[in-house]
Design a protein around this motif. Structure first.
Motif, PDB file in Angstrom:
ATOM      1  N   UNK A 148       0.836  -1.202   0.000  1.00  0.00           N
ATOM      2  CA  UNK A 148       0.000   0.000   0.000  1.00  0.00           C
ATOM      3  C   UNK A 148       0.868   1.248   0.000  1.00  0.00           C
ATOM      4  N   UNK A 149       0.423   2.329  -0.663  1.00  0.00           N
ATOM      5  CA  UNK A 149       1.213   3.571  -0.692  1.00  0.00           C
ATOM      6  C   UNK A 149       1.224   4.272   0.660  1.00  0.00           C
ATOM      7  N   UNK A 150       2.050   5.304   0.767  1.00  0.00           N
ATOM      8  CA  UNK A 150       2.238   6.033   2.022  1.00  0.00           C
ATOM      9  C   UNK A 150       0.927   6.650   2.497  1.00  0.00           C
ATOM     10  N   UNK A 151       0.646   6.472   3.788  1.00  0.00           N
ATOM     11  CA  UNK A 151      -0.459   7.166   4.436  1.00  0.00           C
ATOM     12  C   UNK A 151       0.096   8.400   5.139  1.00  0.00           C
ATOM     13  N   UNK A 152      -0.567   9.533   4.953  1.00  0.00           N
ATOM     14  CA  UNK A 152      -0.092  10.770   5.564  1.00  0.00           C
ATOM     15  C   UNK A 152       0.606  11.650   4.548  1.00  0.00           C
ATOM     16  N   UNK A 153       0.885  12.884   4.954  1.00  0.00           N
ATOM     17  CA  UNK A 153       1.481  13.869   4.058  1.00  0.00           C
ATOM     18  C   UNK A 153       3.000  13.806   4.119  1.00  0.00           C
ATOM     19  N   UNK A 212       6.491  15.555   1.910  1.00  0.00           N
ATOM     20  CA  UNK A 212       6.950  16.513   0.904  1.00  0.00           C
ATOM     21  C   UNK A 212       8.091  15.877   0.120  1.00  0.00           C
ATOM     22  N   UNK A 213       7.717  15.120  -0.916  1.00  0.00           N
ATOM     23  CA  UNK A 213       8.698  14.390  -1.706  1.00  0.00           C
ATOM     24  C   UNK A 213       8.485  14.655  -3.187  1.00  0.00           C
ATOM     25  N   UNK A 214       9.555  14.550  -3.944  1.00  0.00           N
ATOM     26  CA  UNK A 214       9.437  14.629  -5.397  1.00  0.00           C
ATOM     27  C   UNK A 214       8.722  13.379  -5.895  1.00  0.00           C
ATOM     28  N   UNK A 215       8.103  13.424  -7.088  1.00  0.00           N
ATOM     29  CA  UNK A 215       7.448  12.216  -7.624  1.00  0.00           C
ATOM     30  C   UNK A 215       8.393  11.020  -7.694  1.00  0.00           C
ATOM     31  N   UNK A 216       9.663  11.280  -8.013  1.00  0.00           N
ATOM     32  CA  UNK A 216      10.637  10.184  -8.104  1.00  0.00           C
ATOM     33  C   UNK A 216      10.874   9.544  -6.739  1.00  0.00           C
ATOM     34  N   UNK A 217      11.073  10.383  -5.705  1.00  0.00           N
ATOM     35  CA  UNK A 217      11.310   9.846  -4.361  1.00  0.00           C
ATOM     36  C   UNK A 217      10.058   9.178  -3.801  1.00  0.00           C
ATOM     37  N   UNK A 218       8.887   9.729  -4.118  1.00  0.00           N
ATOM     38  CA  UNK A 218       7.637   9.128  -3.648  1.00  0.00           C
ATOM     39  C   UNK A 218       7.457   7.736  -4.242  1.00  0.00           C
ATOM     40  N   UNK A 219       7.731   7.596  -5.539  1.00  0.00           N
ATOM     41  CA  UNK A 219       7.626   6.286  -6.179  1.00  0.00           C
ATOM     42  C   UNK A 219       8.669   5.326  -5.618  1.00  0.00           C
ATOM     43  N   UNK A 220       9.854   5.842  -5.308  1.00  0.00           N
ATOM     44  CA  UNK A 220      10.907   5.003  -4.724  1.00  0.00           C
ATOM     45  C   UNK A 220      10.445   4.393  -3.403  1.00  0.00           C
ATOM     46  N   UNK A 221       9.864   5.228  -2.530  1.00  0.00           N
ATOM     47  CA  UNK A 221       9.395   4.734  -1.235  1.00  0.00           C
ATOM     48  C   UNK A 221       8.252   3.741  -1.414  1.00  0.00           C
ATOM     49  N   UNK A 222       7.264   4.104  -2.237  1.00  0.00           N
ATOM     50  CA  UNK A 222       6.050   3.290  -2.364  1.00  0.00           C
ATOM     51  C   UNK A 222       6.290   1.921  -2.991  1.00  0.00           C
ATOM     52  N   UNK A 223       7.428   1.735  -3.650  1.00  0.00           N
ATOM     53  CA  UNK A 223       7.697   0.455  -4.323  1.00  0.00           C
ATOM     54  C   UNK A 223       8.914  -0.259  -3.741  1.00  0.00           C
ATOM     55  N   UNK A 224       9.345   0.147  -2.551  1.00  0.00           N
ATOM     56  CA  UNK A 224      10.556  -0.431  -1.962  1.00  0.00           C
ATOM     57  C   UNK A 224      10.457  -1.941  -1.773  1.00  0.00           C
ATOM     58  N   UNK A 225       9.311  -2.411  -1.300  1.00  0.00           N
ATOM     59  CA  UNK A 225       9.174  -3.845  -1.019  1.00  0.00           C
ATOM     60  C   UNK A 225       9.128  -4.647  -2.317  1.00  0.00           C
TER      61      UNK A 225
END
Length: 570
Positions: A30-35, A37-50
């Motif tokens: 599941x993607x990040x819950x909560x706010x 302040x990340x770039x689209x690239x860093x946000x995608x990096x976190x959300x797909x780490x697993x």
């Protein structure tokens, strides 16, 4: 419920006729819950780490993975097969009735009831890996949970990811991999053994808004009790309005460690040019170094202020280390931390590889390639060397140290292929083919080139289905799974026997008796079938026959009389 029980036997027979228990895990990320302040690239990096980490671990962990939508399609395809083949009349309230079709599933929430329902129909599913991310200030917490086939929790793990450490994505991925391996209890398959840990209690004054960054692992901590693997670390302790404190600590294996620190009030530095704080650490302490721009001298570790820009750092040769030159970039108004691996003198290995690759010696994680190489002193004898980098194939070799000279190992890493899990619900005998090579039968995880469109061929004509092709552009950042429904092939079969009136069975099922014109069977699955023909007083005939598609196949047999058995009573 009575209708379901009426077809349960058929369902179980169907399932076990084309599948065996395996090691396939459903992955729900599941993607990040909560706010944040990340770039689209860093946000995608976190959300797909697993997903990325599971794909990257596919060369060492003996598991396959399937996403939620694909497992839903797999389940519903099996239910379609059961509903289309189940014509058994059941008794409902004393009257015969056609069985109701089994319901399909639409997965909204992957709870215990849904998981249990899926695994009863798909025994290959071994459990579920659930990953969720929660924003908490300057951190994102990754929560991992392993569920068994019934949806019950087996293990849970958590990891705090500091958003300030996103500049070192390699270290973050390594932490996630370690956490996944720990979740699955799969250290025996991994590149290295887990480090032994110690209980650590960190006390900092003042206590408000204190953050602790642990280098070189980029762990983000808060004051209080925690656990750390054994080893040497640099702690960077900071709080608003106070000077950052940098200190080196050694954590022994086992036991309890108490660390106490007091921060000093911050005094702003007034400078006509932009400057940044620089901390240069190394795997060997006390090595003399020179910052060429400005003729600044010191020893490792060095903490100083430098003007912004690119700087050349020269490490002088010592009795235990070789000379080395590296470049660093100083960014103004912040702490710039650099960890340099120095090459050692004497017996051992010098590994030349791409920066960012990790070095494992004798199943112990030793360090990372920086400035193109990594050096380690070793005793004489045979040592196992593993070099791995995220997204690349693993390099493994043995080295035999026989003298006091250093052995140089040149490592060329190649991009890793992406695992793609392929399922054909109707059969486990379809062949998976890639780049003209037949690899294995379904269900199977095939590895294909990442980032480019690839074609995977499914060869199924010999098992009664049309061949099929899958076109996919796989990505390391998602679970790549594909459920391929095959269209069946049929052929007719005319069975003629002499004498007539013989019972014909195909694959264990009675299909009729031969007459004067034989027995014409329409729309038989075009595949190899086991045919059994029996008539009283004659020898039974057993044979395998491949039913060719789209034609009338013929089987003509002259039955032989069975020998007469005489029983004599005396």
């Amino acid at each position: 419920m009575k209708d379901f029980k009426g077809v349960l036997g058929i369902l179980v027979i169907l399932i076990f006729s084309f599948s065996a228990f395996g090691n396939v895990f459903i992955v729900s990320e599941s993607p990040i819950k909560g706010k944040v302040n990340l770039s689209p690239e860093d946000l995608n990096f976190i959300n797909t780490l697993v997903s990325y980490s599971l794909n990257d671990l596919s060369d060492v962990l003996p598991y396959s993975y399937i996403d939620v939508l694909s497992v839903q399609n797999w389940y519903n395809s099996i239910i379609d097969i059961v509903n289309s083949t189940n014509t058994n009349v059941v008794i409902v309230k004393g009257k015969p009735a056609v069985p109701k079709p089994l319901p399909k599933i639409d997965i909204k929430v992957l709870n215990a009831q849904v998981i249990s329902t899926i695994t009863k129909v798909i025994p290959e599913i071994n459990g579920v890996i659930v990953a969720s991310y929660t924003a908490a200030g300057n951190n994102v917490r990754l929560d991992l949970q392993l569920l068994d086939r019934g949806g019950k929790p087996v293990s849970k793990k958590s990891l705090n990811i500091s958003l300030s450490s996103l500049t070192d994505k390699d270290s973050i991925i390594l932490q996630v991999k370690d956490t996944i391996v720990d979740l699955l209890g799969a250290w025996r398959y991994y590149y290295y053994d887990p480090k032994r840990t110690a209980n650590v209690n960190i006390v900092v004054k003042p206590t408000a808004n204190v953050s602790i960054l642990v280098k070189p692992d980029n762990l983000q901590l808060k004051p209080g009790k925690t656990t750390l693997p054994e080893g040497e670390y640099t702690l960077i302790i900071s709080a608003q309005g106070f000077k950052s404190l940098l200190t080196n600590v050694v954590i022994p294996a086992g036991g309890n460690v108490n660390l106490n620190f007091t921060l000093e009030k911050d005094t702003p530095i007034v400078s006509p040019v932009p400057i940044g704080m620089v901390y240069i650490d190394a795997n060997v302490k006390g090595v003399p170094l020179i910052v060429a721009e400005g003729n600044i001298f010191g020893t490792t570790p060095l903490y100083t202020n430098l003007t912004e820009g690119v700087k050349n750092i020269i490490f002088q040769q010592t009795p235990t280390t070789l000379v080395k030159s590296v470049q660093i970039e100083v960014k103004p108004n912040q702490l710039n931390y650099y960890y340099i691996t120095l090459d050692r003198v004497g017996a051992g290995v010098n590994i030349i590889a791409d920066n960012g690759a990790f070095v494992v010696i004798n199943r112990r994680l030793e360090g990372m390639i920086t400035a193109g190489s990594y050096s380690k002193s070793l005793t004489r004898g045979i040592h196992t060397i593993t070099v791995f980098k995220h997204g690349f194939e693993v390099f493994r070799t043995n080295v035999n140290i026989t003298s006091d000279e250093k052995v140089t190992i040149n490592v060329k890493l190649t991009p890793k292929k992406v695992p793609v899990f392929v399922v054909t619900p109707q059969t486990k005998e379809a062949i998976v083919s890639y780049q003209g090579k037949n690899i294995s039968t379904t269900p199977y995880t095939i590895r294909v080139d990442q980032g480019i469109e690839s074609k995977i061929d499914i060869i199924a004509q010999e098992v009664g289905f049309n061949n099929a092709s899958i076109t996919i552009t796989p990505s390391m950042s998602r679970i790549n799974s594909f459920v391929q429904t095959l269209s069946p092939l049929y052929g007719d079969l005319l069975v003629i026997t002499d004498p007539t009136d013989a019972i014909v069975k195909i694959d264990g099922r009675v299909v009729g008796k031969t007459g004067l014109d034989g027995l014409l069977l329409r729309s038989i699955s075009a595949r190899k079938s086991f045919i059994f023909i029996q008539r009283e007083g004659y020898k039974a005939v057993k044979t395998n026959m491949y039913i060719l598609p789209n034609i009338q196949n013929s089987l003509s047999l002259k039955l032989k009389e069975a020998p007469i058995k005489l029983f004599v009573n005396t």
